[in-house]
Design an enzyme around this catalytic site. Structure first.
Site, PDB file in Angstrom:
ATOM      1  N   GLU A 159      37.541  19.895  18.306  1.00  0.00           N
ATOM      2  CA  GLU A 159      37.609  18.602  18.475  1.00  0.00           C
ATOM      3  C   GLU A 159      36.532  17.903  17.203  1.00  0.00           C
ATOM      4  OE1 GLU A 159      35.852  17.013  22.122  1.00  0.00           O
ATOM      5  OE2 GLU A 159      34.868  15.285  21.083  1.00  0.00           O
ATOM      6  N   ARG A 213      25.281   7.222  18.681  1.00  0.00           N
ATOM      7  CA  ARG A 213      25.975   5.732  18.985  1.00  0.00           C
ATOM      8  C   ARG A 213      25.756   5.493  20.614  1.00  0.00           C
ATOM      9  NH1 ARG A 213      31.984   5.575  16.664  1.00  0.00           N
ATOM     10  NH2 ARG A 213      31.408   3.277  16.880  1.00  0.00           N
ATOM     11  N   HIS A 233      36.546  10.366  25.508  1.00  0.00           N
ATOM     12  CA  HIS A 233      35.746   9.915  26.612  1.00  0.00           C
ATOM     13  C   HIS A 233      36.503   9.415  27.827  1.00  0.00           C
ATOM     14  CE1 HIS A 233      33.542   9.621  22.862  1.00  0.00           C
ATOM     15  NE2 HIS A 233      34.206   8.516  22.562  1.00  0.00           N
ATOM     16  N   SER A 236      32.550   9.794  13.021  1.00  0.00           N
ATOM     17  CA  SER A 236      31.025   9.415  13.205  1.00  0.00           C
ATOM     18  C   SER A 236      30.420  10.471  14.110  1.00  0.00           C
ATOM     19  CB  SER A 236      31.178   7.852  13.793  1.00  0.00           C
ATOM     20  OG  SER A 236      31.716   7.940  15.221  1.00  0.00           O
ATOM     21  N   ARG A 244      29.700   7.485  24.306  1.00  0.00           N
ATOM     22  CA  ARG A 244      30.408   8.305  23.399  1.00  0.00           C
ATOM     23  C   ARG A 244      29.999   9.642  23.465  1.00  0.00           C
ATOM     24  NH1 ARG A 244      33.491   4.557  20.451  1.00  0.00           N
ATOM     25  NH2 ARG A 244      32.700   2.522  20.206  1.00  0.00           N
ATOM     26  N   TYR A 297      33.381   4.131   9.682  1.00  0.00           N
ATOM     27  CA  TYR A 297      34.456   4.961   9.452  1.00  0.00           C
ATOM     28  C   TYR A 297      34.851   5.249   8.026  1.00  0.00           C
ATOM     29  CZ  TYR A 297      34.953   4.337  14.590  1.00  0.00           C
ATOM     30  OH  TYR A 297      34.592   4.344  15.917  1.00  0.00           O
ATOM     31  N   ALA A 341      39.113   7.325  21.194  1.00  0.00           N
ATOM     32  CA  ALA A 341      38.604   6.893  22.389  1.00  0.00           C
ATOM     33  C   ALA A 341      38.846   7.748  23.812  1.00  0.00           C
ATOM     34  CB  ALA A 341      39.107   5.319  22.585  1.00  0.00           C
ATOM     35  N   ASN A 361      41.272  14.693  16.632  1.00  0.00           N
ATOM     36  CA  ASN A 361      40.137  13.391  16.689  1.00  0.00           C
ATOM     37  C   ASN A 361      41.017  12.687  17.863  1.00  0.00           C
ATOM     38  OD1 ASN A 361      38.440  11.209  16.863  1.00  0.00           O
ATOM     39  ND2 ASN A 361      38.905  10.871  14.480  1.00  0.00           N
ATOM     40  N   ASN A 377      43.982   4.041  17.504  1.00  0.00           N
ATOM     41  CA  ASN A 377      43.274   3.089  16.530  1.00  0.00           C
ATOM     42  C   ASN A 377      43.029   3.987  15.171  1.00  0.00           C
ATOM     43  OD1 ASN A 377      43.370   0.385  17.897  1.00  0.00           O
ATOM     44  ND2 ASN A 377      41.702   1.729  19.328  1.00  0.00           N
ATOM     45  N   HIS A 423      35.281  14.259  14.924  1.00  0.00           N
ATOM     46  CA  HIS A 423      34.949  12.732  15.016  1.00  0.00           C
ATOM     47  C   HIS A 423      34.405  12.579  13.582  1.00  0.00           C
ATOM     48  CE1 HIS A 423      35.553  12.600  19.009  1.00  0.00           C
ATOM     49  NE2 HIS A 423      34.904  13.643  19.354  1.00  0.00           N
ATOM     50  N   ASP A 454      43.615  18.608  29.740  1.00  0.00           N
ATOM     51  CA  ASP A 454      44.743  19.533  30.368  1.00  0.00           C
ATOM     52  C   ASP A 454      45.617  20.326  29.719  1.00  0.00           C
ATOM     53  OD1 ASP A 454      43.166  19.261  32.836  1.00  0.00           O
ATOM     54  OD2 ASP A 454      44.702  18.024  34.012  1.00  0.00           O
TER      55      ASP A 454
HETATM   56  O1  CA2 Z   1      34.294   8.956  14.961  1.00  0.00           O
HETATM   57  C1  CA2 Z   1      35.377   9.273  15.458  1.00  0.00           C
HETATM   58  O2  CA2 Z   1      36.162   9.764  15.023  1.00  0.00           O
HETATM   59  C2  CA2 Z   1      35.837   8.594  16.783  1.00  0.00           C
HETATM   60  O3  CA2 Z   1      36.634   9.623  17.456  1.00  0.00           O
HETATM   61  C3  CA2 Z   1      36.408   7.211  16.369  1.00  0.00           C
HETATM   62  C4  CA2 Z   1      36.886   6.412  17.614  1.00  0.00           C
HETATM   63  C5  CA2 Z   1      35.800   6.259  18.668  1.00  0.00           C
HETATM   64  O4  CA2 Z   1      36.492   5.760  19.826  1.00  0.00           O
HETATM   65  C6  CA2 Z   1      35.190   7.522  19.076  1.00  0.00           C
HETATM   66  O5  CA2 Z   1      33.985   7.377  20.115  1.00  0.00           O
HETATM   67  C7  CA2 Z   1      34.779   8.338  17.970  1.00  0.00           C
HETATM   68  C8  CA2 Z   1      37.386   5.049  17.315  1.00  0.00           C
HETATM   69  C9  CA2 Z   1      38.428   5.001  16.285  1.00  0.00           C
HETATM   70  C10 CA2 Z   1      38.744   3.647  15.949  1.00  0.00           C
HETATM   71  O6  CA2 Z   1      39.083   3.586  14.683  1.00  0.00           O
HETATM   72  C11 CA2 Z   1      38.780   2.169  13.979  1.00  0.00           C
HETATM   73  C12 CA2 Z   1      39.135   2.664  12.632  1.00  0.00           C
HETATM   74  C13 CA2 Z   1      39.069   1.078  12.025  1.00  0.00           C
HETATM   75  C14 CA2 Z   1      38.635   0.009  12.683  1.00  0.00           C
HETATM   76  C15 CA2 Z   1      38.523  -0.068  13.870  1.00  0.00           C
HETATM   77  C16 CA2 Z   1      38.684   1.294  14.573  1.00  0.00           C
END
Ligand code: CA2
Length: 145
Positions: free
Chosen positions: A97, A106, A79, A101, A110, A22, A76, A73, A10, A99, A86
Site C-alpha cells: 500500500e 494529516r 479508509h 502524502s 486518514r 500531491y 480514499a 494507492n 480522484n 500514499h 478482501d
Molecule cells: O496521499 C495519498 O496518496 C492518498 O491516498 C490520496 C487520497 C487520500 O484520500 C488519501 O487519504 C491519501 C486522495 C487522492 C485525491 O487526489 C487528488 C488529486 C488532485 C486534486 C484533488 C485530489
C-alpha cells in the site's frame, strides 16, 4: 516479473489541484516515470486507475492470473473499503500500500487503513518515490520468497 499498479478515486486529478499535498505531476507523467523505472529493472508494469470500488476489486481478482505483485494507492478507499481488503487477501499476491502524502500527519481519519493489514507493508509521504519504493519492495519480496 509483472507488477500491477492500482490507483483509486480522484488520483486521475493529480497535477490539477492541491499541489502542496500531491505535487505537480499528472497521473500520466507518474505512470511514464514508473514505466521507465520498471524498464530499467527489466520488469513489466501494468497501470490501472478507477474511481469505482467494484472495478478495483475486479482488477485485483484478475491479477491473480497474470501478475506477480501489486502496488496500490487505494486513495480514499484506504479508509473505507472492506471489499478491496478482501480482494487483496483472496488473491494472495504480495501487495504494498502506498500514499503520495504522509497520511499519518494529516487528518485523524486518514490514519486508519483497512488495506494495510493484508499488505506486506505500507509506504507513505514520498510522492512519486512512494510508488518507486513500493515497486522495489514488491520485487525484493518476490525475489526472497
Ligand atoms: O496521499 C495519498 O496518496 C492518498 O491516498 C490520496 C487520497 C487520500 O484520500 C488519501 O487519504 C491519501 C486522495 C487522492 C485525491 O487526489 C487528488 C488529486 C488532485 C486534486 C484533488 C485530489
Amino acid at each position: 516479473m509483472k507488477i500491477l499498479i492500482i490507483n483509486g478515486p480522484n488520483i486521475n486529478l493529480l497535477g490539477t489541484r492541491e499541489p502542496e499535498i500531491y505535487g505537480t505531476l499528472t497521473l500520466e507523467e507518474i505512470n511514464e516515470k514508473l514505466r521507465s523505472y520498471a524498464n530499467d529493472k527489466g520488469i513489466e508494469l501494468e497501470t490501472f486507475q478507477s474511481n469505482i470500488e467494484g472495478e478495483i476489486v475486479d482488477k485485483i481478482q484478475q491479477a491473480k492470473n497474470n501478475c506477480d505483485g501489486i502496488v496500490i494507492n487505494p486513495a480514499a478507499y484506504t479508509h473505507t473499503s472492506v471489499a478491496i481488503r478482501d480482494a487483496i487477501s483472496a488473491v494472495g499476491l504480495p501487495c504494498v500500500e502506498i500514499h503520495i502524502s504522509n497520511i499519518h500527519r494529516r487528518e485523524e481519519f486518514r490514519r486508519h487503513s483497512f488495506i494495510a493489514p493484508v499488505c506486506i507493508g505500507q509506504i507513505a509521504g514520498f510522492g512519486l518515490d512512494s510508488y518507486r519504493l513500493g515497486i522495489q519492495a514488491v520485487i525484493n519480496y518476490i525475489e526472497s520468497n
